[in-house]
Scaffold this motif. Structure first.
Motif, PDB file in Angstrom:
ATOM      1  N   PRO A  80       0.815  -1.119   0.064  1.00 49.12           N
ATOM      2  CA  PRO A  80       0.077   0.016   0.073  1.00 49.12           C
ATOM      3  C   PRO A  80       0.879   1.283  -0.017  1.00 49.12           C
ATOM      4  O   PRO A  80       0.510   2.378  -0.604  1.00 49.12           O
ATOM      5  N   ALA A  81       2.029   1.233   0.481  1.00 51.50           N
ATOM      6  CA  ALA A  81       2.886   2.442   0.628  1.00 51.50           C
ATOM      7  C   ALA A  81       3.383   2.765  -0.809  1.00 51.50           C
ATOM      8  O   ALA A  81       3.507   4.138  -1.051  1.00 51.50           O
ATOM      9  N   LYS A  82       3.418   1.812  -1.590  1.00 48.60           N
ATOM     10  CA  LYS A  82       3.976   2.193  -2.884  1.00 48.60           C
ATOM     11  C   LYS A  82       2.719   2.711  -3.774  1.00 48.60           C
ATOM     12  O   LYS A  82       3.133   3.714  -4.562  1.00 48.60           O
ATOM     13  N   ALA A  83       1.524   2.268  -3.451  1.00 46.35           N
ATOM     14  CA  ALA A  83       0.466   2.689  -4.292  1.00 46.35           C
ATOM     15  C   ALA A  83       0.114   4.350  -3.691  1.00 46.35           C
ATOM     16  O   ALA A  83       0.055   5.119  -4.639  1.00 46.35           O
ATOM     17  N   GLU A  84       0.557   4.587  -2.576  1.00 46.17           N
ATOM     18  CA  GLU A  84       0.210   6.133  -2.133  1.00 46.17           C
ATOM     19  C   GLU A  84       1.368   6.845  -2.885  1.00 46.17           C
ATOM     20  O   GLU A  84       1.256   7.864  -3.274  1.00 46.17           O
ATOM     21  N   ASP A  85       2.840   6.268  -3.067  1.00 46.88           N
ATOM     22  CA  ASP A  85       3.498   7.047  -3.843  1.00 46.88           C
ATOM     23  C   ASP A  85       3.076   7.382  -5.242  1.00 46.88           C
ATOM     24  O   ASP A  85       3.532   8.327  -5.848  1.00 46.88           O
ATOM     25  N   LEU A  86       2.680   6.172  -5.810  1.00 45.17           N
ATOM     26  CA  LEU A  86       2.471   6.229  -7.065  1.00 45.17           C
ATOM     27  C   LEU A  86       1.120   7.269  -7.259  1.00 45.17           C
ATOM     28  O   LEU A  86       1.097   8.129  -8.243  1.00 45.17           O
ATOM     29  N   LEU A  87       0.247   7.250  -6.261  1.00 45.01           N
ATOM     30  CA  LEU A  87      -0.767   8.318  -6.439  1.00 45.01           C
ATOM     31  C   LEU A  87      -0.311   9.659  -6.155  1.00 45.01           C
ATOM     32  O   LEU A  87      -0.745  10.680  -6.959  1.00 45.01           O
ATOM     33  N   SER A  92       0.874  15.058  -8.495  1.00 42.05           N
ATOM     34  CA  SER A  92       2.082  16.181  -9.015  1.00 42.05           C
ATOM     35  C   SER A  92       2.250  16.133 -10.303  1.00 42.05           C
ATOM     36  O   SER A  92       2.216  17.356 -10.943  1.00 42.05           O
ATOM     37  N   LEU A  93       1.982  15.168 -11.067  1.00 42.75           N
ATOM     38  CA  LEU A  93       2.092  15.403 -12.620  1.00 42.75           C
ATOM     39  C   LEU A  93       0.717  16.159 -13.076  1.00 42.75           C
ATOM     40  O   LEU A  93       0.935  17.106 -13.833  1.00 42.75           O
TER      41      LEU A  93
END
Ligand SMILES: [Zn+2]
Length: 215
Positions: A80-87, A92-93
């Motif tokens: 889930p932490a990686k999903a948060e980073d992706l979001l 930002s984009l």
């Protein structure tokens, strides 16, 4: 038969999956920007409040292959932490794209800092390897779930529209609370509202009310 060390590394670290991403319409990047709307109001509405709505939007709009979306979905459950980073990278984009296209719509200078955000994501997006004529898209290969892989079609459409911006009518809805971005494709180039049935009619009703009051 021996397997060389380098080929083992290739298989374990870069298992590339070849998929097709449907060629995006030019305005796809604006649809992505508009996932945050009522930008001129004190509390804008944001559709991308967590990772699942981002995946839902990608599935509905981006033409990205199901295999990638399924991998992203599975990974978001185990990491889930990686999903948060992706979001947060996706947001930002989106905000950099918003600043660029809002500036283009209002003849303000486009900031280098925003180009850096877009260009670094583009550099990591899977390259458009070849036309997949049967599927109407681009054949790409990707080896891991990343923001630039998930948002490849948005990035391509943003790059294409930024390059063509002087030949397109990029507009912001005239309702100052709305500020939706769109490409004006009307014949005479006078479209002012995101959607006549909402903002345009609201403005008309307001003018009508004002006239009545003045009378
Ligand atoms: Zn509007």
């Amino acid at each position: 038969m021996g397997v060389s060390y380098s080929s083992l590394m290739t298989v374990s670290r870069h298992q590339a999956v070849t998929t097709v991403i449907v060629a995006p319409p030019e305005g796809l990047c604006l649809d992505f920007v508009n996932t945050r709307y009522w930008r001129g109001s004190p509390v804008p509405t944001d559709e991308l409040t967590s990772f699942p709505p981002l995946l839902g939007w990608l599935k509905a709009k981006s033409g990205v292959d199901e295999t990638l979306l399924k991998s992203a979905d599975a990974q978001s459950k185990t990491e889930p932490a990686k999903a948060e980073d992706l979001l947060s990278e996706a947001i930002s984009l989106r905000e950099a794209l918003h600043r660029l296209f809002a500036a283009a719509a209002t003849d303000r200078p486009l900031l280098a800092a925003d180009f850096i955000v877009v260009n670094s994501a583009l550099a990591e997006a899977p390259p458009r390897r070849k036309l997949a004529s049967a599927d109407g898209g681009w054949e790409v290969s990707w080896s891991s779930v990343s923001m630039p892989a998930l948002l490849a079609s948005v990035l391509w459409s943003a790059a294409d529209l930024l390059l063509a911006r002087n030949d397109r009518r990029i507009r912001q809805c005239a309702n100052e609370k709305c500020r939706f971005l769109f490409i004006d494709e009307s014949k005479n180039g006078t479209r002012r509202w995101c959607d006549m049935s909402s903002c345009g009619n609201r403005a008309k009703a307001r003018r009508h009310l004002l006239k009545k009051k003045q009378a």
